[in-house]
Design a protein around this motif. Structure first.
Motif, PDB file in Angstrom:
ATOM      1  N   ILE A 147       0.859  -1.189   0.000  1.00 34.65           N
ATOM      2  CA  ILE A 147       0.000   0.000   0.000  1.00 34.65           C
ATOM      3  C   ILE A 147       0.893   1.236   0.000  1.00 34.65           C
ATOM      4  CG2 ILE A 147      -1.737   1.315   1.292  1.00 34.65           C
ATOM      5  CD1 ILE A 147      -2.531  -1.408   2.595  1.00 34.65           C
ATOM      6  N   ARG A 148       0.516   2.201  -0.827  1.00 33.37           N
ATOM      7  CA  ARG A 148       1.202   3.496  -0.832  1.00 33.37           C
ATOM      8  C   ARG A 148       0.165   4.595  -0.646  1.00 33.37           C
ATOM      9  NH1 ARG A 148       5.034   2.097  -5.837  1.00 33.37           N
ATOM     10  NH2 ARG A 148       6.775   1.238  -4.647  1.00 33.37           N
ATOM     11  N   GLU A 149       0.474   5.503   0.255  1.00 32.79           N
ATOM     12  CA  GLU A 149      -0.370   6.678   0.475  1.00 32.79           C
ATOM     13  C   GLU A 149       0.427   7.905   0.039  1.00 32.79           C
ATOM     14  OE1 GLU A 149      -2.894   5.348   4.413  1.00 32.79           O
ATOM     15  OE2 GLU A 149      -0.964   6.343   4.708  1.00 32.79           O
ATOM     16  N   TYR A 150      -0.178   8.728  -0.823  1.00 33.27           N
ATOM     17  CA  TYR A 150       0.486   9.928  -1.332  1.00 33.27           C
ATOM     18  C   TYR A 150      -0.137  11.164  -0.692  1.00 33.27           C
ATOM     19  CZ  TYR A 150       2.363   6.786  -4.853  1.00 33.27           C
ATOM     20  OH  TYR A 150       3.001   5.754  -5.493  1.00 33.27           O
ATOM     21  N   PHE A 151       0.713  12.130  -0.382  1.00 32.86           N
ATOM     22  CA  PHE A 151       0.275  13.329   0.321  1.00 32.86           C
ATOM     23  C   PHE A 151       0.737  14.590  -0.397  1.00 32.86           C
ATOM     24  CE2 PHE A 151       0.711   9.944   3.376  1.00 32.86           C
ATOM     25  CZ  PHE A 151      -0.388  10.077   4.199  1.00 32.86           C
ATOM     26  N   CYS A 152      -0.017  15.663  -0.205  1.00 34.93           N
ATOM     27  CA  CYS A 152       0.429  17.009  -0.554  1.00 34.93           C
ATOM     28  C   CYS A 152       0.208  17.858   0.696  1.00 34.93           C
ATOM     29  CB  CYS A 152      -0.327  17.564  -1.759  1.00 34.93           C
ATOM     30  SG  CYS A 152      -2.050  17.948  -1.428  1.00 34.93           S
ATOM     31  N   GLN A 153       0.630  19.092   0.660  1.00 35.22           N
ATOM     32  CA  GLN A 153       0.466  19.956   1.828  1.00 35.22           C
ATOM     33  C   GLN A 153      -0.829  20.745   1.727  1.00 35.22           C
ATOM     34  OE1 GLN A 153       2.484  19.682   4.543  1.00 35.22           O
ATOM     35  NE2 GLN A 153       3.155  17.999   3.245  1.00 35.22           N
ATOM     36  N   SER A 154      -1.568  20.778   2.809  1.00 38.60           N
ATOM     37  CA  SER A 154      -2.811  21.548   2.850  1.00 38.60           C
ATOM     38  C   SER A 154      -2.487  23.019   3.100  1.00 38.60           C
ATOM     39  CB  SER A 154      -3.711  21.025   3.968  1.00 38.60           C
ATOM     40  OG  SER A 154      -3.147  21.346   5.225  1.00 38.60           O
ATOM     41  N   ASN A 155      -3.504  23.848   3.064  1.00 42.36           N
ATOM     42  CA  ASN A 155      -3.318  25.276   3.362  1.00 42.36           C
ATOM     43  C   ASN A 155      -2.861  25.500   4.796  1.00 42.36           C
ATOM     44  OD1 ASN A 155      -4.084  25.912   0.785  1.00 42.36           O
ATOM     45  ND2 ASN A 155      -6.218  26.331   1.337  1.00 42.36           N
ATOM     46  N   GLN A 156      -3.130  24.529   5.665  1.00 41.06           N
ATOM     47  CA  GLN A 156      -2.698  24.628   7.062  1.00 41.06           C
ATOM     48  C   GLN A 156      -1.302  24.038   7.253  1.00 41.06           C
ATOM     49  OE1 GLN A 156      -5.827  23.121   6.333  1.00 41.06           O
ATOM     50  NE2 GLN A 156      -6.811  25.106   6.538  1.00 41.06           N
ATOM     51  N   ASN A 157      -0.629  23.762   6.136  1.00 40.70           N
ATOM     52  CA  ASN A 157       0.729  23.212   6.150  1.00 40.70           C
ATOM     53  C   ASN A 157       0.791  21.849   6.843  1.00 40.70           C
ATOM     54  OD1 ASN A 157       3.351  23.444   5.228  1.00 40.70           O
ATOM     55  ND2 ASN A 157       4.090  24.257   7.182  1.00 40.70           N
ATOM     56  N   LYS A 158      -0.252  21.056   6.635  1.00 38.59           N
ATOM     57  CA  LYS A 158      -0.303  19.698   7.178  1.00 38.59           C
ATOM     58  C   LYS A 158      -0.451  18.720   6.021  1.00 38.59           C
ATOM     59  CE  LYS A 158      -2.351  21.032  11.529  1.00 38.59           C
ATOM     60  NZ  LYS A 158      -3.406  20.834  12.483  1.00 38.59           N
ATOM     61  N   MET A 163      -1.930  16.167   3.547  1.00 38.45           N
ATOM     62  CA  MET A 163      -3.296  15.869   3.126  1.00 38.45           C
ATOM     63  C   MET A 163      -3.232  14.676   2.171  1.00 38.45           C
ATOM     64  SD  MET A 163      -6.104  18.412   1.412  1.00 38.45           S
ATOM     65  CE  MET A 163      -5.228  18.647  -0.122  1.00 38.45           C
ATOM     66  N   LEU A 164      -3.935  13.622   2.524  1.00 38.33           N
ATOM     67  CA  LEU A 164      -3.948  12.407   1.717  1.00 38.33           C
ATOM     68  C   LEU A 164      -4.609  12.686   0.370  1.00 38.33           C
ATOM     69  CD1 LEU A 164      -3.323   9.336   1.745  1.00 38.33           C
ATOM     70  CD2 LEU A 164      -5.623   9.002   2.647  1.00 38.33           C
ATOM     71  N   THR A 165      -3.914  12.345  -0.719  1.00 39.02           N
ATOM     72  CA  THR A 165      -4.461  12.613  -2.050  1.00 39.02           C
ATOM     73  C   THR A 165      -4.738  11.345  -2.851  1.00 39.02           C
ATOM     74  OG1 THR A 165      -2.243  12.844  -2.979  1.00 39.02           O
ATOM     75  CG2 THR A 165      -3.343  14.864  -2.228  1.00 39.02           C
ATOM     76  N   LEU A 166      -4.055  10.247  -2.512  1.00 43.10           N
ATOM     77  CA  LEU A 166      -4.238   9.016  -3.274  1.00 43.10           C
ATOM     78  C   LEU A 166      -3.729   7.838  -2.457  1.00 43.10           C
ATOM     79  CD1 LEU A 166      -4.927   7.726  -6.115  1.00 43.10           C
ATOM     80  CD2 LEU A 166      -2.488   7.963  -6.618  1.00 43.10           C
ATOM     81  N   ILE A 167      -4.437   6.719  -2.563  1.00 44.98           N
ATOM     82  CA  ILE A 167      -3.993   5.460  -1.961  1.00 44.98           C
ATOM     83  C   ILE A 167      -3.896   4.444  -3.088  1.00 44.98           C
ATOM     84  CG2 ILE A 167      -4.506   3.612  -0.319  1.00 44.98           C
ATOM     85  CD1 ILE A 167      -6.245   5.661   1.211  1.00 44.98           C
ATOM     86  N   GLU A 168      -2.767   3.771  -3.167  1.00 41.99           N
ATOM     87  CA  GLU A 168      -2.580   2.690  -4.138  1.00 41.99           C
ATOM     88  C   GLU A 168      -2.360   1.396  -3.378  1.00 41.99           C
ATOM     89  OE1 GLU A 168      -0.421   4.731  -7.975  1.00 41.99           O
ATOM     90  OE2 GLU A 168       0.840   3.776  -6.473  1.00 41.99           O
ATOM     91  N   MET A 169      -2.992   0.330  -3.870  1.00 38.63           N
ATOM     92  CA  MET A 169      -2.844  -0.967  -3.228  1.00 38.63           C
ATOM     93  C   MET A 169      -2.531  -2.009  -4.295  1.00 38.63           C
ATOM     94  SD  MET A 169      -5.595  -3.124  -0.981  1.00 38.63           S
ATOM     95  CE  MET A 169      -6.690  -3.361  -2.373  1.00 38.63           C
TER      96      MET A 169
END
Length: 184
Positions: free
Chosen positions: A27-38, A40-46
Motif C-alpha cells: 500500500i502506498r499513500e500519497y500526500f500534498c500539503q494543505s493550506n494549514q501546512n499539514k 493531506m492524503l491525495t491518493l492510496i494505491e494498493m
C-alpha cells in the motif's frame, strides 16, 4: 506489515509505503500539503496480485475492505461506533449489509431535540433511506425513541448500559449464545 515514510527537502510528508514481511510494497499513500501546512492524503494505491487498485478517498479504501468482508460472509453485520470514521465508508460500499450506528451522546449540541443535529449524524437519515443502515442502537429507551424521531429511522434499539465496580466471572458453559454479556 511495516511502513516507511518519505519526506521532501522541507520535511513535508510525501508518501507512506506499507510493505509485507519480504519488503514488497503493498500500500502506498500519497500526500500534498494543505493550506494549514499539514499532510493531506491525495491518493492510496494498493497492490492486488499484478494489478494496482487506486482510491482517491480513505472512505473508498475502507469501503473496499468492508465489501471484501461482506463478500466472504453472507451473515456479516457491521456496527458503526465512530460515525466520522465509518459512515463515509458505509456510504461508498457496494454491498448492502445489516449495519447499525451506535450512539453514546446527545444528538444536538444543546441536548434539545428541536436544535440542529450534530453534523456527524446527518448522513444517518439518508443512509437509512438508501438501506445502507438498518438501525440505531442507544443506551436507553428514551435515547432510542429520540434518535428514531430526529433522524427519521424506523428501527432504533436500546441496549442498556451500566457500570459495576466488581468483576463477576461467568463460566463459559453457563453463557447463553447470542446474548451480549458486556461491551467494553
Amino acid at each position: 506489515m511495516d511502513y516507511t515514510e518519505f519526506f521532501d527537502d522541507k520535511a513535508q510528508l510525501k508518501m507512506r509505503e506499507f510493505v509485507d514481511q519480504n519488503n514488497n510494497p503493498l500500500i502506498r499513500e500519497y500526500f500534498c500539503q494543505s493550506n494549514q501546512n499539514k499532510p493531506m492524503l491525495t491518493l492510496i494505491e494498493m497492490k492486488k496480485g499484478f494489478k494496482t487498485v487506486r482510491f482517491e478517498k480513505e472512505a473508498s479504501f475502507q469501503a473496499y475492505f468492508l465489501d471484501c468482508l461482506a463478500e466472504r460472509n453472507a451473515q456479516a453485520v457491521f456496527y458503526c461506533d465512530r460515525c466520522m470514521q465509518v459512515l463515509p465508508a458505509f456510504e461508498k460500499m457496494k454491498h448492502i449489509v445489516p449495519s447499525y450506528v451506535i450512539f453514546h451522546s446527545a444528538l444536538t449540541p444543546s441536548g434539545y431535540l428541536n436544535d440542529q443535529v450534530y453534523s456527524v449524524f446527518k448522513p444517518v437519515t439518508e443512509l437509512a433511506k438508501a438501506g445502507k443502515i438498518r438501525g440505531l442502537i442507544s443506551s436507553t429507551k428514551r435515547e432510542s425513541k429520540d434518535a428514531a424521531e430526529v433522524l427519521q429511522v424506523s428501527h432504533s434499539y436500546d441496549i442498556p448500559v451500566t457500570f459495576t465496580s466488581s468483576e463477576d466471572k461467568i463460566p463459559f458453559s453457563s453463557r447463553t449464545p447470542g446474548k451480549i454479556i458486556a461491551v467494553a
